[in-house]
Design a protein around this motif. Sequence first.
Motif, PDB file in Angstrom:
ATOM      1  N   ILE A  77      35.262 -25.760 104.241  1.00 27.38           N
ATOM      2  CA  ILE A  77      34.106 -25.230 104.948  1.00 27.38           C
ATOM      3  C   ILE A  77      34.553 -24.023 105.751  1.00 27.38           C
ATOM      4  N   GLY A  78      33.990 -22.859 105.453  1.00 23.18           N
ATOM      5  CA  GLY A  78      34.331 -21.654 106.191  1.00 23.18           C
ATOM      6  C   GLY A  78      33.487 -21.513 107.447  1.00 23.18           C
ATOM      7  N   PHE A  79      33.884 -20.597 108.315  1.00 24.56           N
ATOM      8  CA  PHE A  79      33.193 -20.476 109.598  1.00 24.56           C
ATOM      9  C   PHE A  79      32.572 -19.110 109.831  1.00 24.56           C
ATOM     10  N   SER A  80      32.488 -18.306 108.791  1.00 19.74           N
ATOM     11  CA  SER A  80      31.743 -17.059 108.904  1.00 19.74           C
ATOM     12  C   SER A  80      30.254 -17.381 108.948  1.00 19.74           C
ATOM     13  N   LEU A  81      29.532 -16.675 109.805  1.00 22.43           N
ATOM     14  CA  LEU A  81      28.083 -16.874 109.900  1.00 22.43           C
ATOM     15  C   LEU A  81      27.313 -15.675 109.354  1.00 22.43           C
ATOM     16  N   GLU A  82      27.916 -14.955 108.409  1.00 24.01           N
ATOM     17  CA  GLU A  82      27.207 -13.837 107.802  1.00 24.01           C
ATOM     18  C   GLU A  82      25.918 -14.313 107.124  1.00 24.01           C
ATOM     19  N   TRP A  83      25.961 -15.495 106.530  1.00 25.79           N
ATOM     20  CA  TRP A  83      24.771 -16.037 105.853  1.00 25.79           C
ATOM     21  C   TRP A  83      23.616 -16.256 106.825  1.00 25.79           C
TER      22      TRP A  83
END
Length: 293
Positions: free
Chosen positions: A263-269
Amino acid sequence: MNSFVVYNLESLERQVFEVSELEVQECNDTRNRLVKALDLEIIYDQIIEAYWDYKNKVNYWNLRSVSTPFADYTLNHEIRSSLNRLAFNLLNLSKLYLDWHFNESKKRCFAFELTADKNVEQAIISQRREIFDSNLNYAVGCNLRSHSQHSALPVRTFTTGVRYDHETYNRTAHFSIFYGYEELANMGVPKKRISKDIQLDLTDIIDGYVYAISQKHMLNRELTDLTVSQSRTAYVGMWQELIDQTGFKTFSSELHTNTEGPIGFSLEWFEVYDYLKSKHRSSIDYSGITFEK
């Protein structure tokens, strides 16, 4: 083993930290709140786009009807067919939204699910009751939605023509899909709310119906804004202490659990959430708008 992994982007080095089930659950709960908030914005966007499609098509057929003043049964079929598809799609999308918004039998309330605040749920219930009691077009739209799903398509007949003003010599094209007393009563509209001589146009019904949904959506945003903001901040920063321990200047991180993949933690989505809030920044009420030439 559940683990939080930090990768050094300047080398092949990485550091792995064991994390508890409780920490994993907190991470998933936070992410799920953000996913749910975005999902509702997406459903609302679909409703408004479907609404615009319907409005555009009504205007298109209004213009076409002026160009074809004589009876044309093939054209009439195409008019009914296209408007039925668009109205039916809009009504079905709205059912999905309203079930998320509040559904007593399914024990669902979107704003309460995000905030766990009973006062928030009560605010939703109060507004819901007030809108249903004060907005006849919304009440009719709710009955029309059920009637269309189980009994008949929303567009069966329509009237069209051109009115002439003998003083100004102006021509006014009209295109209407009327529902009278018997039709409204048969679809379940409370008789005490309609008069014997009532004539409601489908486009006016849909205008009032969508306006009501947009009011509900604005309240959802207002009541969940703090929770969404806090969840956003928490999701990005919940592993910051472990990241600081690595000393890596440039890094990426992932959570590995026993039950699912990284699970990645970028919130670009989640930037789509901000875009949709800006795209539909206020409630929509077109009922009193007249467009100039």
